[in-house]
Design an enzyme around this catalytic site. Sequence first.
Site, short mmCIF file in Angstrom:
data_model
loop_
_atom_site.label_atom_id
_atom_site.label_comp_id
_atom_site.label_asym_id
_atom_site.label_seq_id
_atom_site.Cartn_x
_atom_site.Cartn_y
_atom_site.Cartn_z
N ALA A 1 -7.15 -1.36 0.60
CA ALA A 1 -6.35 -2.48 1.37
C ALA A 1 -5.12 -3.04 0.91
CB ALA A 1 -7.51 -3.36 0.69
N GLU A 2 -4.33 -3.03 0.46
CA GLU A 2 -2.70 -3.14 0.38
C GLU A 2 -2.37 -2.14 1.92
OE1 GLU A 2 0.68 -3.87 -2.41
OE2 GLU A 2 -1.02 -3.27 -3.18
N THR A 3 -2.92 -0.95 1.21
CA THR A 3 -2.14 -0.04 2.12
C THR A 3 -2.74 -0.81 3.89
OG1 THR A 3 -2.31 2.02 0.97
CG2 THR A 3 -2.20 2.44 3.17
N SER B 1 -0.25 -3.87 4.93
CA SER B 1 1.38 -3.60 4.36
C SER B 1 1.79 -3.25 5.78
CB SER B 1 1.61 -2.71 3.76
OG SER B 1 1.78 -3.60 2.17
N VAL C 1 -8.88 -1.59 -4.18
CA VAL C 1 -7.25 -2.07 -3.66
C VAL C 1 -5.68 -1.41 -2.53
CG1 VAL C 1 -5.62 -3.57 -4.54
CG2 VAL C 1 -8.18 -4.07 -5.40
#
Length: 141
Positions: A62-64, A67, A59
């Site tokens: 994925a968030e990196t 963003s 996660v």
Amino acid sequence: MQLTKEFIQERFRAMAKDTLLETLNIEMIDFGDDFLILKMPVTPKVHQPDGVLHGGATVALAETCGSFAAELFLDTKQFFVRGIEISANHIKSVRIGNVFAKATFIHRGRTTQLFEIKVTDDDDNLISLCKLTTISLPRTK
């Protein structure tokens, strides 16, 4: 200004210095008009106690990816990006190798952005399917 792969990779490396991204050895691999790809090695550093890739590390990757993709297409002198919601479905486990996160836009709004992020392994097997919503906020003076 034309964004080149080398320019974006250098920008990513500078942003990652002394952060979780550096700790997880996340690197930028490729980008286009509507996608960004990051890579993270799967080593014991990102394992759960039973020796498979930790969902939290997945996660974080994925968030990196989402963003940073949102930030690539913003005037970062005027705005900054924050993730406001992420969901992940973990489909397959990985013990060793690399995982790749590919973020693609679902919605590319002025204030909010929605991404689908597919996390795959070295053999292009789907490991996790994530969805990220980001918000672009004005910088205050």
